[in-house]
Design a protein around this motif. Structure first.
Motif, PDB file in Angstrom:
ATOM      1  N   PHE A 112      -4.057  -0.996 -10.367  1.00 12.74           N
ATOM      2  CA  PHE A 112      -4.695  -1.305  -9.088  1.00 12.74           C
ATOM      3  C   PHE A 112      -6.205  -1.200  -9.268  1.00 12.74           C
ATOM      4  O   PHE A 112      -6.716  -0.225  -9.829  1.00 12.74           O
ATOM      5  CB  PHE A 112      -4.233  -0.326  -8.009  1.00 12.74           C
ATOM      6  CG  PHE A 112      -4.899  -0.519  -6.674  1.00 12.74           C
ATOM      7  CD1 PHE A 112      -4.618  -1.628  -5.889  1.00 12.74           C
ATOM      8  CD2 PHE A 112      -5.813   0.414  -6.198  1.00 12.74           C
ATOM      9  CE1 PHE A 112      -5.227  -1.808  -4.655  1.00 12.74           C
ATOM     10  CE2 PHE A 112      -6.423   0.252  -4.967  1.00 12.74           C
ATOM     11  CZ  PHE A 112      -6.135  -0.867  -4.194  1.00 12.74           C
ATOM     12  N   TYR A 116      -3.928  -6.156  -7.577  1.00 14.79           N
ATOM     13  CA  TYR A 116      -2.735  -5.384  -7.941  1.00 14.79           C
ATOM     14  C   TYR A 116      -1.875  -6.182  -8.922  1.00 14.79           C
ATOM     15  O   TYR A 116      -1.660  -7.390  -8.742  1.00 14.79           O
ATOM     16  CB  TYR A 116      -1.921  -5.070  -6.678  1.00 14.79           C
ATOM     17  CG  TYR A 116      -0.616  -4.356  -6.943  1.00 14.79           C
ATOM     18  CD1 TYR A 116      -0.587  -3.002  -7.267  1.00 14.79           C
ATOM     19  CD2 TYR A 116       0.594  -5.035  -6.837  1.00 14.79           C
ATOM     20  CE1 TYR A 116       0.606  -2.341  -7.494  1.00 14.79           C
ATOM     21  CE2 TYR A 116       1.803  -4.379  -7.062  1.00 14.79           C
ATOM     22  CZ  TYR A 116       1.799  -3.034  -7.390  1.00 14.79           C
ATOM     23  OH  TYR A 116       2.985  -2.373  -7.616  1.00 14.79           O
ATOM     24  N   ARG A 129     -15.644  -2.394  -4.340  1.00 14.25           N
ATOM     25  CA  ARG A 129     -16.126  -2.131  -2.977  1.00 14.25           C
ATOM     26  C   ARG A 129     -17.642  -2.264  -2.875  1.00 14.25           C
ATOM     27  O   ARG A 129     -18.396  -1.602  -3.602  1.00 14.25           O
ATOM     28  CB  ARG A 129     -15.708  -0.738  -2.523  1.00 14.25           C
ATOM     29  CG  ARG A 129     -16.359  -0.260  -1.227  1.00 14.25           C
ATOM     30  CD  ARG A 129     -15.652   0.947  -0.654  1.00 14.25           C
ATOM     31  NE  ARG A 129     -14.390   0.554  -0.032  1.00 14.25           N
ATOM     32  CZ  ARG A 129     -13.462   1.416   0.396  1.00 14.25           C
ATOM     33  NH1 ARG A 129     -13.668   2.722   0.238  1.00 14.25           N
ATOM     34  NH2 ARG A 129     -12.345   0.982   0.970  1.00 14.25           N
ATOM     35  N   LEU A 133      -9.992  -1.572  -7.215  1.00 16.76           N
ATOM     36  CA  LEU A 133     -10.723  -1.671  -5.957  1.00 16.76           C
ATOM     37  C   LEU A 133     -12.194  -1.908  -6.269  1.00 16.76           C
ATOM     38  O   LEU A 133     -12.849  -1.074  -6.896  1.00 16.76           O
ATOM     39  CB  LEU A 133     -10.578  -0.396  -5.120  1.00 16.76           C
ATOM     40  CG  LEU A 133     -11.442  -0.344  -3.842  1.00 16.76           C
ATOM     41  CD1 LEU A 133     -11.067  -1.465  -2.882  1.00 16.76           C
ATOM     42  CD2 LEU A 133     -11.320   1.020  -3.159  1.00 16.76           C
ATOM     43  N   TYR A 157      -9.072  -9.859  -0.298  1.00 20.84           N
ATOM     44  CA  TYR A 157     -10.488  -9.642   0.026  1.00 20.84           C
ATOM     45  C   TYR A 157     -10.633  -9.479   1.529  1.00 20.84           C
ATOM     46  O   TYR A 157     -10.104 -10.284   2.311  1.00 20.84           O
ATOM     47  CB  TYR A 157     -11.342 -10.812  -0.438  1.00 20.84           C
ATOM     48  CG  TYR A 157     -12.784 -10.738   0.048  1.00 20.84           C
ATOM     49  CD1 TYR A 157     -13.714  -9.957  -0.626  1.00 20.84           C
ATOM     50  CD2 TYR A 157     -13.191 -11.441   1.181  1.00 20.84           C
ATOM     51  CE1 TYR A 157     -15.025  -9.880  -0.189  1.00 20.84           C
ATOM     52  CE2 TYR A 157     -14.506 -11.368   1.626  1.00 20.84           C
ATOM     53  CZ  TYR A 157     -15.413 -10.587   0.942  1.00 20.84           C
ATOM     54  OH  TYR A 157     -16.712 -10.512   1.383  1.00 20.84           O
ATOM     55  N   ARG A 198      -4.540 -10.613  -5.124  1.00 21.51           N
ATOM     56  CA  ARG A 198      -5.931 -10.262  -4.816  1.00 21.51           C
ATOM     57  C   ARG A 198      -6.156 -10.393  -3.316  1.00 21.51           C
ATOM     58  O   ARG A 198      -5.893 -11.439  -2.724  1.00 21.51           O
ATOM     59  CB  ARG A 198      -6.898 -11.179  -5.559  1.00 21.51           C
ATOM     60  CG  ARG A 198      -8.366 -10.732  -5.414  1.00 21.51           C
ATOM     61  CD  ARG A 198      -9.312 -11.740  -6.029  1.00 21.51           C
ATOM     62  NE  ARG A 198      -9.358 -12.971  -5.242  1.00 21.51           N
ATOM     63  CZ  ARG A 198      -9.785 -14.140  -5.721  1.00 21.51           C
ATOM     64  NH1 ARG A 198     -10.150 -14.250  -6.972  1.00 21.51           N
ATOM     65  NH2 ARG A 198      -9.804 -15.208  -4.935  1.00 21.51           N
ATOM     66  N   ASP A 239     -14.287  -5.324   0.610  1.00 24.89           N
ATOM     67  CA  ASP A 239     -13.341  -4.791  -0.367  1.00 24.89           C
ATOM     68  C   ASP A 239     -12.564  -5.908  -1.053  1.00 24.89           C
ATOM     69  O   ASP A 239     -12.086  -6.833  -0.390  1.00 24.89           O
ATOM     70  CB  ASP A 239     -12.328  -3.867   0.311  1.00 24.89           C
ATOM     71  CG  ASP A 239     -12.856  -2.468   0.548  1.00 24.89           C
ATOM     72  OD1 ASP A 239     -13.884  -2.110  -0.063  1.00 24.89           O
ATOM     73  OD2 ASP A 239     -12.240  -1.726   1.338  1.00 24.89           O
ATOM     74  N   THR A 240     -12.435  -5.790  -2.362  1.00 26.20           N
ATOM     75  CA  THR A 240     -11.530  -6.645  -3.128  1.00 26.20           C
ATOM     76  C   THR A 240     -10.506  -5.737  -3.796  1.00 26.20           C
ATOM     77  O   THR A 240     -10.874  -4.837  -4.547  1.00 26.20           O
ATOM     78  CB  THR A 240     -12.272  -7.453  -4.205  1.00 26.20           C
ATOM     79  OG1 THR A 240     -13.227  -8.309  -3.573  1.00 26.20           O
ATOM     80  CG2 THR A 240     -11.300  -8.300  -5.012  1.00 26.20           C
ATOM     81  N   ARG A 241      -9.245  -5.973  -3.489  1.00 19.10           N
ATOM     82  CA  ARG A 241      -8.159  -5.202  -4.083  1.00 19.10           C
ATOM     83  C   ARG A 241      -7.327  -6.130  -4.970  1.00 19.10           C
ATOM     84  O   ARG A 241      -6.953  -7.220  -4.543  1.00 19.10           O
ATOM     85  CB  ARG A 241      -7.280  -4.575  -3.005  1.00 19.10           C
ATOM     86  CG  ARG A 241      -7.988  -3.490  -2.196  1.00 19.10           C
ATOM     87  CD  ARG A 241      -7.106  -2.980  -1.063  1.00 19.10           C
ATOM     88  NE  ARG A 241      -7.691  -1.798  -0.431  1.00 19.10           N
ATOM     89  CZ  ARG A 241      -8.605  -1.843   0.533  1.00 19.10           C
ATOM     90  NH1 ARG A 241      -9.019  -3.026   0.985  1.00 19.10           N
ATOM     91  NH2 ARG A 241      -9.100  -0.732   1.047  1.00 19.10           N
ATOM     92  N   SER A 249     -14.465   5.316   2.695  1.00 24.80           N
ATOM     93  CA  SER A 249     -13.007   5.350   2.801  1.00 24.80           C
ATOM     94  C   SER A 249     -12.559   5.694   4.217  1.00 24.80           C
ATOM     95  O   SER A 249     -11.570   5.150   4.720  1.00 24.80           O
ATOM     96  CB  SER A 249     -12.425   6.352   1.801  1.00 24.80           C
ATOM     97  OG  SER A 249     -12.694   5.946   0.473  1.00 24.80           O
ATOM     98  N   ILE A 296       0.828  -1.209   0.000  1.00 20.61           N
ATOM     99  CA  ILE A 296       0.000   0.000   0.000  1.00 20.61           C
ATOM    100  C   ILE A 296       0.862   1.259   0.000  1.00 20.61           C
ATOM    101  O   ILE A 296       0.510   2.273  -0.630  1.00 20.61           O
ATOM    102  CB  ILE A 296      -0.945   0.004   1.214  1.00 20.61           C
ATOM    103  CG1 ILE A 296      -1.884  -1.210   1.159  1.00 20.61           C
ATOM    104  CG2 ILE A 296      -1.764   1.298   1.256  1.00 20.61           C
ATOM    105  CD1 ILE A 296      -2.762  -1.266  -0.070  1.00 20.61           C
TER     106      ILE A 296
END
Length: 282
Positions: free
Chosen positions: A205, A227, A209, A207, A239, A237, A223-225, A260, A163
């Motif tokens: 990236f 990258y 949400r 996101l 979650y 990934r 949240d699923t991120r 956020s 991050i």
């Protein structure tokens, strides 16, 4: 009645005339594309003719949704044409769309939201939830993490998205945000799902949400991120599902409307971390 029917027909025709906006952005070994358009019709746009269509693809979008989803009703706003697609040169694809997300909503088999529904009803004595509504997740909570083609390979990982690296100033080559669905819970909160992507010279990236706020009862953020770093043979990934009851929070009202900010005050309930291996990537 005739006037109301005419108005409805005209509304459907006007909606169908709205253009679908799309854009493609080539990035490294990927092609990134989005499509964006109007909300889902509230009734059959073929005036019931879909009932005779044996091929589901010949039905209007409304009938495609209602036939594939075992839900008493859909969110107030569904965006069926809002799609984010990433296609790798190997042919594997990752996409995000409302239909696949809503297929992850509990349809009554698990009754996950009964306790919350009752708490909401107590907090809002003027609101009536019938038995059918109590048997499905009326908050439209989804653990959807995107739709992957079968050629991707998933495996657990201890590696995490950096991050701090994402916070570094880097030129943004491409950015877009799409709403997939939203419901105002009869003016007593909000449930929404949206996805956004940011592409930099070194990486991209994503996101995805899901945000839920049931006023005076609880809040939840799933949240699923995702990258990807240029040259890497895989994506990361992450979650996370966070939640808290209002009685356990004491925050300024403005924070409850900003996921956020709110996310940092919620309790982590579940998580999983995956390495998504790209076939053929070196």
């Amino acid at each position: 009645m005739a006037t109301e029917e005419l108005a409805t027909d005209e509304t459907i025709l006007n909606i169908k005339r709205l253009p679908v906006t799309s854009e493609e952005f080539p990035f490294n070994e990927w092609l990134i594309k989005y499509e964006q358009s109007h909300i889902l019709h509230s009734q059959c746009s073929k005036k019931g003719a879909c009932n005779s269509c044996t091929n589901i693809n010949d039905r209007c979008l409304f009938c495609q949704y209602t036939s594939q989803l075992e839900l008493p009703h859909l969110p107030d706003m569904v965006f069926p044409n809002n799609i984010l697609l990433l296609k790798h040169k190997s042919g594997c694809e990752l996409k995000f769309n409302a239909l696949d997300a809503l297929q992850r909503v509990s349809n009554g088999k698990l009754n996950l939201q009964v306790d919350v529904a009752e708490a909401w009803q107590e907090a809002r004595p003027g609101t009536n939830l019938d038995n059918r509504a109590k048997k499905f997740d009326w908050t439209f909570t989804t653990d959807y993490m995107g739709t992957m083609s079968n050629d991707f390979i998933e495996e657990d990982t201890s590696e995490r998205i950096d991050i701090e690296k994402l916070k570094q100033r880097e030129k943004i080559l491409f950015f877009h945000e799409l709403s997939l669905y939203e419901d105002e819970l009869h003016d007593h909160g909000i449930a929404s799902l949206n996805v956004k992507i940011r592409v930099m010279p070194s990486s991209f990236f994503i996101l995805l949400r899901y945000f839920l706020r049931v006023d005076n009862v609880m809040a939840r953020i799933n949240d699923t991120r995702i990258y990807y770093e240029v040259g890497s043979p895989y994506l990361l990934r992450e979650y996370t599902s966070k939640q808290a009851d209002y009685k356990d929070l004491s925050l300024p009202i403005a924070i409850y409307t900003d996921p956020s900010q709110l996310a940092q005050y919620l309790t982590l309930k579940s998580s999983n971390y995956k390495k998504i291996i790209i076939p053929g990537a070196s």
